[in-house]
Design a protein around this motif. Structure first.
Motif, PDB file in Angstrom:
ATOM      1  N   ARG A  96     -11.817  12.265   1.586  1.00 53.80           N
ATOM      2  CA  ARG A  96     -10.523  11.631   1.403  1.00 53.80           C
ATOM      3  C   ARG A  96     -10.478  10.224   1.998  1.00 53.80           C
ATOM      4  NH1 ARG A  96      -5.036  14.103   3.970  1.00 53.80           N
ATOM      5  NH2 ARG A  96      -3.932  12.126   3.937  1.00 53.80           N
ATOM      6  N   PHE A  97     -11.085  10.047   3.155  1.00 55.23           N
ATOM      7  CA  PHE A  97     -10.929   8.788   3.887  1.00 55.23           C
ATOM      8  C   PHE A  97     -12.162   7.894   3.796  1.00 55.23           C
ATOM      9  CE2 PHE A  97      -8.293  11.887   6.275  1.00 55.23           C
ATOM     10  CZ  PHE A  97      -7.069  11.257   6.143  1.00 55.23           C
ATOM     11  N   HIS A  98     -11.957   6.612   3.828  1.00 55.21           N
ATOM     12  CA  HIS A  98     -13.058   5.694   4.092  1.00 55.21           C
ATOM     13  C   HIS A  98     -12.515   4.517   4.902  1.00 55.21           C
ATOM     14  CE1 HIS A  98     -11.356   3.681   0.519  1.00 55.21           C
ATOM     15  NE2 HIS A  98     -11.908   2.588   1.000  1.00 55.21           N
ATOM     16  N   ALA A  99     -13.433   3.765   5.524  1.00 55.43           N
ATOM     17  CA  ALA A  99     -13.019   2.619   6.342  1.00 55.43           C
ATOM     18  C   ALA A  99     -13.131   1.346   5.521  1.00 55.43           C
ATOM     19  CB  ALA A  99     -13.893   2.517   7.580  1.00 55.43           C
ATOM     20  N   GLN A 100     -12.252   0.408   5.753  1.00 56.76           N
ATOM     21  CA  GLN A 100     -12.317  -0.873   5.035  1.00 56.76           C
ATOM     22  C   GLN A 100     -11.988  -2.023   5.981  1.00 56.76           C
ATOM     23  OE1 GLN A 100     -10.302  -0.893   1.174  1.00 56.76           O
ATOM     24  NE2 GLN A 100     -10.168  -3.135   1.229  1.00 56.76           N
ATOM     25  N   GLU A 101     -12.840  -3.044   5.924  1.00 55.19           N
ATOM     26  CA  GLU A 101     -12.646  -4.243   6.744  1.00 55.19           C
ATOM     27  C   GLU A 101     -11.657  -5.156   6.021  1.00 55.19           C
ATOM     28  OE1 GLU A 101     -14.699  -3.921   9.350  1.00 55.19           O
ATOM     29  OE2 GLU A 101     -14.150  -5.762  10.413  1.00 55.19           O
ATOM     30  N   ILE A 102     -10.566  -5.502   6.669  1.00 55.00           N
ATOM     31  CA  ILE A 102      -9.576  -6.385   6.039  1.00 55.00           C
ATOM     32  C   ILE A 102      -9.632  -7.739   6.746  1.00 55.00           C
ATOM     33  CG2 ILE A 102      -7.136  -6.661   5.385  1.00 55.00           C
ATOM     34  CD1 ILE A 102      -8.311  -4.066   4.294  1.00 55.00           C
ATOM     35  N   HIS A 103      -9.866  -8.794   5.988  1.00 56.81           N
ATOM     36  CA  HIS A 103      -9.967 -10.129   6.584  1.00 56.81           C
ATOM     37  C   HIS A 103      -8.605 -10.819   6.589  1.00 56.81           C
ATOM     38  CE1 HIS A 103     -14.290  -9.986   7.007  1.00 56.81           C
ATOM     39  NE2 HIS A 103     -14.255  -9.277   5.881  1.00 56.81           N
ATOM     40  N   LEU A 104      -8.257 -11.385   7.726  1.00 59.52           N
ATOM     41  CA  LEU A 104      -6.975 -12.083   7.861  1.00 59.52           C
ATOM     42  C   LEU A 104      -7.229 -13.552   8.167  1.00 59.52           C
ATOM     43  CD1 LEU A 104      -5.074  -9.645  10.286  1.00 59.52           C
ATOM     44  CD2 LEU A 104      -5.119  -9.600   7.785  1.00 59.52           C
ATOM     45  N   LYS A 105      -6.345 -14.428   7.660  1.00 63.19           N
ATOM     46  CA  LYS A 105      -6.428 -15.833   8.045  1.00 63.19           C
ATOM     47  C   LYS A 105      -5.889 -15.983   9.467  1.00 63.19           C
ATOM     48  CE  LYS A 105      -4.696 -17.648   4.162  1.00 63.19           C
ATOM     49  NZ  LYS A 105      -3.924 -18.580   3.357  1.00 63.19           N
TER      50      LYS A 105
END
Lengths: 422, 422
Positions: free
Chosen positions: A123-132
């Motif tokens: 069900r789950f996975h990790a995701q890297e979210i890039h922010l300014k």
């Protein structure tokens, strides 16, 4: 008028002081003591004969006619009584000294499982979210920055996530736990995400600690449901609620304390901070889930057997009274009907039977037994009380799965060709 | 190594026993005592000179150079010290006897308001929802029955509503509190619905008890913000958080305890059960809302002044640590930026200025002062610290609005034509 009095109860070596009102049975009084797990499968109705105690000292009400049926005359002459039919009397200057008889063994709970159809998709996975980086020209809040980059589940907008977000402020990338395309939790850098999968059986409770990204089970704890002292099956548990004004609260506190302690112990044993414990997920039959939320399940017991809710639901554990684990959430998957609970929905989902084209029969034989038949196109469910067959209620010499109970027997032929017990 | 010791502090007639580690200032120690509201506008930086105490008995650290500026030599010779620059010493076999000097007056908080543009539309109304009786043929849960008849806000699917729903089971009509076409709460038969409107000012806190269906204010409570002992303005409050490991938790507990107590007292005074208290709604500047949720507001104080959140948010009060009021929800409307908080969004909304065609200026002059200009088409906002002008920080003889402070002066001409104070 009811009068509040203080009872001093000595069981074996230990002295307990508890409050009781006039008209409180000894069973009700003893239920307040977490250490004493007095078995009462019928819930205090006076007909299973399991809540036996021996009165060693102190004044109690005389034996009632109901006690002569489950108790032998010889037992009565030895001071053995049914706690559910015995009322403490007198001013109790003399402490009430008792000896509990049943329910002292360590319970054996089956927790293992193997093989079967694995979940096809984790069900789950990790995701890297890039922010300014933020600047004087771009003063959006940190949460706004995140929601502008990724779809965020509403449940993520909570004080705990905000505190985590604050601790990671200044980072230009955030690690999110994703569920079906939506961020559901913020992960600490380098940390795993954990969850607890909880099975609240009428008789036994099992808490599994799960590493969410790999789906692997780290460890588990199993115990008898602490509500067992209020009755062995759902009906006697429901009756126990209606028998006292704060019944729902009492039974809720009992199960919540137990889950709280079990989950906290698992986290401590594996050095897992509450910050990494994303969610608890609890299944059980519909009555168990009502009791977990403190909702009186009375209408489940009588025709037309209407439950208050079958919907799935999430809330912070603090709202249910968790103390050791206090800053995470609990999720209850949906049930189907009054006697077909979320344990079945979860079992059917996890086993993947509805992805098969051939018919499959799914059996969950517990205190309450449910059977689900997948005919290749539709799911058919039914349920029935199965517990008495395994738990020794209403029989004279039976017992539950405690240490000392016979759990397996096998016979072998010896050298002389005689059959004997191995 | 820091060492935990027990301090016995006697202020006037009262003895307090508190724990303190080495290196704890007397101000930090006294902050643990809810009865003592020692004024410290600069937050313990040693430059406002307001946290004066007189040491009557017991051993403390010698005066520091910083203390000679705000304290006159004469004061020092009388044993007067700045609590923020004084450290308790010795084994404290001898209790530390002090006399607090400032901050003892009863505060006067302005809570009245009148006239203005009334809200054109009351947000809430009640609606009777009719349900079909349940039967063996129709075993839908009570919640399903309700959601099949009326749009239900997701926030309504919570343990508390389920308990209320259970108590009304069997009724064929339910009374729902409606908000914009959706049921948000279940009303008890014959009961009103109440809410608390909370204004968390940096200096003062006001809780209004509101009857939701009529929109009328039943009563209110006002007090100085208990966090005042940690600093007078948002910047010194933010510094107070960063100065200790559990700073956010400490300041959160302080405001939560205060709101909890104020709301509980209002309910008790008017015989309102928690069941009828639908929601608390709290506004304040962005820092106050961070502190309410236990979120460290550090980044609000330094460029580029990024808040962790400006989004609106709801959660059960139990999750924030409310104890007296524990089974209701708190809603925080959205803020605009780090220094333009939800108090402004709420004020602009409630005053209805954006429904005007002419320009309107909206002023909120508190410890933090905000001005919003509606030009007939767009809203322009700015803010600045306004507090020092009214609160006597960093000046020698000033004080806040406590009893005894001059709050109005008028002059009249007497019979002889002389001007004198009336």
């Amino acid at each position: 008028m009811t009068q509040e009095r203080v009872l001093t109860i000595i069981d074996r070596e230990t002295t307990y002081t508890i409050g009781a009102t006039d008209g409180t049975t000894l069973l009700q009084a003893l239920r307040q003591i977490p250490d004493i797990l007095l078995d009462a499968p019928c819930g205090g109705n006076g007909n299973c004969g399991k809540c036996k105690v021996r009165i060693l000292q102190g004044e109690v009400s005389p034996p009632q006619p109901e006690e002569t049926h489950p108790l032998a005359a010889e037992e009565l002459s030895q001071g053995i009584r049914l706690a559910c039919r015995t009322y403490p009397l007198g001013n109790q200057d003399l402490p009430l000294k008792i000896a509990t008889i049943h329910g002292r063994g360590t319970s054996q709970v089956m927790t293992g499982f193997s093989g079967g159809t694995p979940l096809e998709v984790l069900r789950f996975h990790a995701q890297e979210i890039h922010l300014k980086s933020s600047s004087v020209e771009d003063q959006r809040s940190q949460l706004t920055r995140l929601t502008d980059e990724v779809a965020v589940h509403p449940a993520m907008k909570n004080p705990r996530t905000l505190r985590k977000l604050q601790r990671q402020i200044g980072r230009t990338s955030l690690n999110c736990l994703m569920d079906q395309g939506k961020a559901v939790a913020l992960l600490n850098p380098g940390d795993n995400a954990f969850g607890c999968a909880i099975d609240i059986g009428t008789t036994t409770v099992v808490v599994y600690l799960v590493e969410l990204l790999s789906g692997s089970i780290v460890d588990h704890r199993a115990a008898l449901n602490a509500q067992k002292r209020f009755g062995a099956d759902v009906i006697s548990r429901i009756e126990a609620v209606s028998r006292q004004a704060n019944g729902s609260e009492l039974l809720q506190r009992s199960i919540v304390q137990q889950l709280d302690w079990m989950a906290a112990e698992l986290c401590e044993a594996h050095g897992i901070s509450e910050d990494s414990l994303v969610e608890l997920c609890a299944v059980g039959n519909t009555t168990m889930l009502h009791l977990l939320l403190g909702v009186d399940p009375a209408t489940i017991a009588v025709a037309p057997f209407t439950p208050v809710f079958t919907e799935s639901l999430s809330c912070p554990v603090a709202q249910l009274g968790f103390k050791h684990i206090s800053d995470t959430y609990i999720h209850l998957p949906g049930s189907i009907a009054s006697y077909v609970g979320a344990d079945i929905t979860a079992g059917v989902f996890a086993s993947g039977i509805t992805r098969q084209t051939d018919p499959v029969l799914f059996l969950d034989i517990g205190t309450n037994g449910e059977i689900a038949l997948w005919d290749g196109a539709q799911l058919h469910c039914c349920s029935s009380a199965a517990g008495p067959a395994f738990e020794g209620a209403s029989i004279l010499h039976g017992t539950g799965g405690i240490t000392g109970a016979v759990s397996s027997v096998s016979w072998v032929r010896d050298d002389q060709g005689r059959i004997r017990k191995s």
